[in-house]
Design an enzyme around this catalytic site. Sequence first.
Site, PDB file in Angstrom:
ATOM      1  N   ASP A   1       0.814  -1.216   0.000  1.00  0.00           N
ATOM      2  CA  ASP A   1       0.000   0.000   0.000  1.00  0.00           C
ATOM      3  C   ASP A   1       0.844   1.262   0.000  1.00  0.00           C
ATOM      4  O   ASP A   1       0.446   2.286   0.555  1.00  0.00           O
ATOM      5  CB  ASP A   1      -0.977   0.008   1.190  1.00  0.00           C
ATOM      6  CG  ASP A   1      -1.817  -1.241   1.217  1.00  0.00           C
ATOM      7  OD1 ASP A   1      -2.329  -1.616   0.153  1.00  0.00           O
ATOM      8  OD2 ASP A   1      -1.942  -1.866   2.283  1.00  0.00           O
TER       9      ASP A   1
ATOM     10  N   LYS B   1       2.056   1.994  -5.199  1.00  0.00           N
ATOM     11  CA  LYS B   1       2.718   1.490  -6.409  1.00  0.00           C
ATOM     12  C   LYS B   1       1.827   1.648  -7.635  1.00  0.00           C
ATOM     13  O   LYS B   1       2.312   1.968  -8.723  1.00  0.00           O
ATOM     14  CB  LYS B   1       3.082   0.002  -6.244  1.00  0.00           C
ATOM     15  CG  LYS B   1       4.095  -0.260  -5.153  1.00  0.00           C
ATOM     16  CD  LYS B   1       4.385  -1.753  -5.003  1.00  0.00           C
ATOM     17  CE  LYS B   1       3.238  -2.549  -4.407  1.00  0.00           C
ATOM     18  NZ  LYS B   1       2.835  -2.175  -3.049  1.00  0.00           N
TER      19      LYS B   1
ATOM     20  N   GLY C   1      -4.134  -4.704  -4.127  1.00  0.00           N
ATOM     21  CA  GLY C   1      -5.141  -3.719  -4.516  1.00  0.00           C
ATOM     22  C   GLY C   1      -4.399  -2.483  -4.984  1.00  0.00           C
ATOM     23  O   GLY C   1      -3.918  -1.708  -4.177  1.00  0.00           O
ATOM     24  N   HIS C   2      -4.238  -2.346  -6.296  1.00  0.00           N
ATOM     25  CA  HIS C   2      -3.482  -1.215  -6.834  1.00  0.00           C
ATOM     26  C   HIS C   2      -4.444  -0.160  -7.361  1.00  0.00           C
ATOM     27  O   HIS C   2      -5.169  -0.383  -8.317  1.00  0.00           O
ATOM     28  CB  HIS C   2      -2.526  -1.693  -7.934  1.00  0.00           C
ATOM     29  CG  HIS C   2      -1.415  -2.560  -7.401  1.00  0.00           C
ATOM     30  ND1 HIS C   2      -0.560  -3.252  -8.199  1.00  0.00           N
ATOM     31  CD2 HIS C   2      -1.039  -2.811  -6.119  1.00  0.00           C
ATOM     32  CE1 HIS C   2       0.314  -3.902  -7.427  1.00  0.00           C
ATOM     33  NE2 HIS C   2       0.035  -3.664  -6.164  1.00  0.00           N
TER      34      HIS C   2
ATOM     35  N   GLN D   1       2.174  -6.167  -3.044  1.00  0.00           N
ATOM     36  CA  GLN D   1       2.489  -6.191  -1.612  1.00  0.00           C
ATOM     37  C   GLN D   1       3.730  -5.322  -1.370  1.00  0.00           C
ATOM     38  O   GLN D   1       3.910  -4.334  -2.047  1.00  0.00           O
ATOM     39  CB  GLN D   1       2.690  -7.623  -1.095  1.00  0.00           C
ATOM     40  CG  GLN D   1       1.402  -8.442  -1.011  1.00  0.00           C
ATOM     41  CD  GLN D   1       0.950  -8.972  -2.362  1.00  0.00           C
ATOM     42  OE1 GLN D   1       1.706  -9.580  -3.079  1.00  0.00           O
ATOM     43  NE2 GLN D   1      -0.301  -8.745  -2.698  1.00  0.00           N
TER      44      GLN D   1
HETATM   45  P1  IMP Z   1      -2.212 -12.844   2.240  1.00  0.00           P
HETATM   46  O1  IMP Z   1      -1.259 -12.358   1.206  1.00  0.00           O
HETATM   47  O2  IMP Z   1      -3.644 -12.614   1.889  1.00  0.00           O
HETATM   48  O3  IMP Z   1      -1.940 -14.242   2.644  1.00  0.00           O
HETATM   49  O4  IMP Z   1      -1.962 -11.961   3.543  1.00  0.00           O
HETATM   50  C1  IMP Z   1      -0.748 -12.021   4.299  1.00  0.00           C
HETATM   51  C2  IMP Z   1      -0.410 -10.682   4.900  1.00  0.00           C
HETATM   52  O5  IMP Z   1      -0.059  -9.782   3.863  1.00  0.00           O
HETATM   53  C3  IMP Z   1      -1.546 -10.010   5.650  1.00  0.00           C
HETATM   54  O6  IMP Z   1      -1.006  -9.224   6.692  1.00  0.00           O
HETATM   55  C4  IMP Z   1      -2.159  -9.090   4.620  1.00  0.00           C
HETATM   56  O7  IMP Z   1      -2.839  -8.023   5.181  1.00  0.00           O
HETATM   57  C5  IMP Z   1      -0.912  -8.647   3.890  1.00  0.00           C
HETATM   58  N1  IMP Z   1      -1.160  -8.265   2.507  1.00  0.00           N
HETATM   59  C6  IMP Z   1      -1.371  -9.093   1.461  1.00  0.00           C
HETATM   60  N2  IMP Z   1      -1.515  -8.395   0.333  1.00  0.00           N
HETATM   61  C7  IMP Z   1      -1.380  -7.113   0.660  1.00  0.00           C
HETATM   62  C8  IMP Z   1      -1.399  -5.894  -0.099  1.00  0.00           C
HETATM   63  O8  IMP Z   1      -1.539  -5.889  -1.332  1.00  0.00           O
HETATM   64  N3  IMP Z   1      -1.225  -4.735   0.599  1.00  0.00           N
HETATM   65  C9  IMP Z   1      -1.006  -4.738   1.927  1.00  0.00           C
HETATM   66  N4  IMP Z   1      -0.966  -5.833   2.682  1.00  0.00           N
HETATM   67  C10 IMP Z   1      -1.152  -7.012   2.049  1.00  0.00           C
HETATM   68 MG    MG Z   2      -2.791  -2.048  -1.827  1.00  0.00          MG
END
Ligand code: IMP
Ligand code: MG
Length: 422
Positions: free
Chosen positions: A17, A20, A44-45, A228
């Site tokens: 977040d 990007k 989520g971009h 991420q």
């Molecule tokens: P997962 O990727 O859904 O398994 O989540 C694992 C961890 O990564 C959790 O803390 C999520 O909130 C975090 N996370 C996964 N994708 C994102 C992202 O795109 N932005 C921010 N945090 C993320």
């Molecule tokens: Mg995001």
Amino acid sequence: MANKRDNLAIVGLQWGDEGKGKIIDFLGKDFDINARFQGGPNAGHTVIRNKKKFVFHQIPAGIMNRNITGLVGAGCVLDPQVFLIELADVEKADPRVRKRLKLSKFTHLIFPYHKIIDKLREEKKGDERIGTTQRGIGPVYEDKYGRVGIRLGELLDEDRFRKKFKASLSYKNFLLMELYQSEPLDEKKVFEEYLAFGENVRDMVVDDAYYLNQEMEKGKRVLFEGAQGTFLDIDYGTYPFVTSSHTVAGGVAVGLGVAPFKVEKVLGVAKAYVTRVGAGPFPTELEGDAVESLRKKGGEFGATTGRPRRCGHFDIPLVRYGAMLNGVKEIALTKLDILDGERTVKIGKEYAGTDHFDPMSVDKAQPTYVELPGWTGPTTDVGDFSKLGVNARKYVEKIEELSGLKVSMISVGGETEAMIVR
Ligand code: IMP
Ligand code: MG
């Protein structure tokens, strides 16, 4: 910034977040291909163009640039339902966008059981939970590394897919019923849905490595898109509070089948403060009223899950370690405008005598801060760095001084054009 023809990777230097999506959309006009190398619909971009907001979960965020072909690489995971919803939304803006989209045949598919297991497992964990996005990310990567996953290309061969799917589903249904006391999934329904998806996207499916290397050979320029952030990397992040893929720049090579030296430059994206969604250590985290106010000003709610994000001060050891992992020398600093109106601004300088961000013991880190006077703003629409208020400039320069990194871009608003390029 990158030389005119360099391939460029964009990675987040914090916990995701960082903004990007906007940077990729902004830079996309100078590239031919925008390729994602890891992650899936957990991302989520956000891209805002002419006041219309797009949130990309699966489709590369630069796709609104008509010159761009979007590629989803082998290192990614794909949820057909999410992809189709997103595609329909983008098609409203560009009915011919399918022609500019490619999906790797090697990409592992997210099935409904991955999402259900992600959710049920998190519920079972209680206080130990990671706070995943519940998009099935952990379970689908487990299947991939357990060598039992199903890949997009396999949908295109009905008999092969039927055989693999039957075996997979009978095992998953056993888990759902016996371990999670949950309902089994309907084999026929899921099978037909996925088979139809394969037909629907058949023309987009490619061998990503072959496609990309051929295009690069022809001189096409590639923008590699990380999702991420660095500290959610499966190895170098704050494990186990991480995602299940390689978010660092090294992931580009394996996630897209290109040689490491093809990633000629890496731009790190760092927010002017730090946020994190989900559980895990966060040394410079704010507490109390201060979080509420920053969260509200910055709209810090998850673009995928809507969850409130944890917020904190800019963290130098974190960004330095992230820059090291990614080979980053320059950063894009985002959401500077959100700090407009703060009385003072703090920067986490080091952790009780050390500047080493150690992902394994960072839960015990004790940050020390430098405090600078704030600025009233507004910083949006200034256009040029020299026109920023003196205190806003000092904040940026302090980050450069302490991190040893050049801030080459500053984002000062949601719209694509709200950008200062130095
Ligand atoms: P997962 O990727 O859904 O398994 O989540 C694992 C961890 O990564 C959790 O803390 C999520 O909130 C975090 N996370 C996964 N994708 C994102 C992202 O795109 N932005 C921010 N945090 C993320
Ligand atoms: Mg995001």
